[in-house]
Write a protein that holds these residues in place. Structure first.
Motif, short mmCIF file in Angstrom:
data_model
loop_
_atom_site.label_atom_id
_atom_site.label_comp_id
_atom_site.label_asym_id
_atom_site.label_seq_id
_atom_site.Cartn_x
_atom_site.Cartn_y
_atom_site.Cartn_z
N LEU A 181 110.35 15.80 33.70
CA LEU A 181 109.65 14.54 33.88
C LEU A 181 109.96 13.57 32.74
O LEU A 181 109.79 13.91 31.56
CB LEU A 181 108.14 14.80 33.91
N VAL A 182 110.43 12.37 33.09
CA VAL A 182 110.65 11.33 32.08
C VAL A 182 109.91 10.07 32.50
O VAL A 182 109.63 9.88 33.69
CB VAL A 182 112.16 11.02 31.88
N GLY A 183 109.56 9.26 31.51
CA GLY A 183 108.80 8.05 31.81
C GLY A 183 109.37 6.85 31.07
O GLY A 183 110.07 7.00 30.06
N ARG A 184 109.07 5.67 31.61
CA ARG A 184 109.52 4.43 30.96
C ARG A 184 108.28 3.67 30.47
O ARG A 184 107.44 3.25 31.26
CB ARG A 184 110.31 3.58 31.96
N PRO A 254 102.33 6.84 37.41
CA PRO A 254 102.24 6.25 36.07
C PRO A 254 100.87 5.60 35.84
O PRO A 254 100.26 5.12 36.79
CB PRO A 254 103.35 5.20 36.07
N ASP A 255 100.43 5.60 34.57
CA ASP A 255 99.10 5.02 34.29
C ASP A 255 99.07 3.50 34.42
O ASP A 255 98.02 2.90 34.51
CB ASP A 255 98.61 5.47 32.91
N ASP A 256 100.28 2.89 34.39
CA ASP A 256 100.40 1.43 34.50
C ASP A 256 99.77 0.69 33.32
O ASP A 256 99.63 -0.52 33.34
CB ASP A 256 99.80 0.93 35.82
N GLU A 261 106.72 3.54 34.67
CA GLU A 261 107.38 4.32 35.71
C GLU A 261 107.56 5.76 35.24
O GLU A 261 107.86 5.98 34.05
CB GLU A 261 108.76 3.70 35.97
N VAL A 262 107.35 6.72 36.13
CA VAL A 262 107.65 8.12 35.81
C VAL A 262 108.54 8.70 36.90
O VAL A 262 108.43 8.31 38.06
CB VAL A 262 106.37 8.99 35.66
#
Ligand SMILES: [Zn+2]
Length: 303
Positions: A181-184, A254-256, A261-262
């Motif tokens: 899992l990666v997130g921006r 994503p928590d926003d 983005e995840v």
């Protein structure tokens, strides 16, 4: 080796309280000093030189003209028998070093010097930064002064002691089967995705922080958490605690708030990303960041 880790210096922490020993080392003609100006480390030579760059560890006598009692000077440790210091260069000192080299942003410099020199930058920058921000006592507001060669500040009024801070941050790669899992983050450059991260809170274990942050930022439920490695991250004073986390399923959102983005990334794609390739408009941090090493270790089958 993870950048900012693995300092070649022996900190000889028991010597810091011996002000006579510290002063004699400062006066020793063989002692070296790393100047920092506005938290940027000194680099030898010309700005046009190609990497690897040479960290600006210079003879301590070259800073005598501006190394007054008011200028923060920190003992970093011994390299063999040679004492190594760091000094916060005042405006007046900048010009005097101009012919020898130049100052360079710490993150950029750290990725262009040897790994050993990057670790020296981490120690010097984090300590000088802490002194700059702790000139006054948080308890009574009076001025504090540097003692113990830079590893303590003492309040001149209420005698409160203050110690350099290190802020623990968990940074974790959640995995589920053959995907990670990666997130921006909202402030990331376009296309940049990384392992998720967050500060450990008071009264929390590392494992609890990993589970809380992953649920907060990606709504993902986590089972087993395992430790990978740590990285000093002097921006300004974090200790990145790298972990792997087994996700219970691939439901994510994503928590926003912090995370825009995840995404789940398959292992074969992760292998291309760590080679610096861009896949589907997605890329991951360079080797200076522990996130790179987390992704790389998992992608190559280490976890
Ligand atoms: Zn005080």
């Amino acid at each position: 080796m993870i950048p900012f880790a693995g300092s070649p210096l022996n900190r000889v922490s028991e010597k810091r309280i011996d002000s006579n020993w510290i002063e004699s080392k400062w006066r020793d003609p063989s002692s070296l000093v790393l100047p920092l100006r506005r938290l940027e480390p000194f680099i030898l030579g010309s700005e046009k030189s190609a990497p690897p760059l040479q960290l600006g560890l210079i003879n301590a006598r070259l800073v005598d003209s501006f190394a007054s009692a008011e200028v923060p000077r920190i003992f970093l440790g011994l390299d063999g028998d040679t004492a190594v210091f760091a000094i916060d260069v005042p405006e007046a000192g900048e010009q005097q070093l101009a012919g020898l080299g130049y100052f360079r942003d710490a993150r950029m410099a750290a990725s262009m010097v040897s790994l050993k020199d990057a670790a020296i930058i981490a120690q010097a920058k984090a300590l000088i930064d802490w002194h700059e921000r702790h000139g006054f006592c948080p308890r009574c507001g009076a001025p504090t002064k540097l003692v113990d060669a830079g590893y303590r500040r003492l309040c001149g009024k209420c005698n409160a002691e203050h110690f350099p801070r290190v802020d623990p941050v968990v940074i974790m790669l959640a995995t589920e089967g053959e995907a990670c899992l990666v997130g921006r983050g909202k402030h990331f450059p376009p296309g940049m995705f990384s392992a998720l991260a967050g500060f450990v809170e008071p009264g929390e274990t590392i494992e609890e922080a990993v589970r809380r942050e992953l649920f907060e930022e990606a709504s993902v439920k986590i089972g087993e958490v395992t430790y990978y490695a740590t990285q000093p991250w002097p921006f300004p004073s974090s200790l990145m605690i790298g972990c792997f986390a087994k996700a219970e399923n691939r439901d994510i959102k994503p928590d926003d708030i912090e995370i825009a983005e995840v995404r789940w990334v398959e292992r074969k794609v992760a292998r291309e990303l760590i080679e610096g390739k861009q896949v589907d408009g997605l890329r991951v941090p360079p080797p200076i960041a522990i996130a790179h090493h987390l992704i790389k270790t998992w992608a190559l089958g280490g976890k």
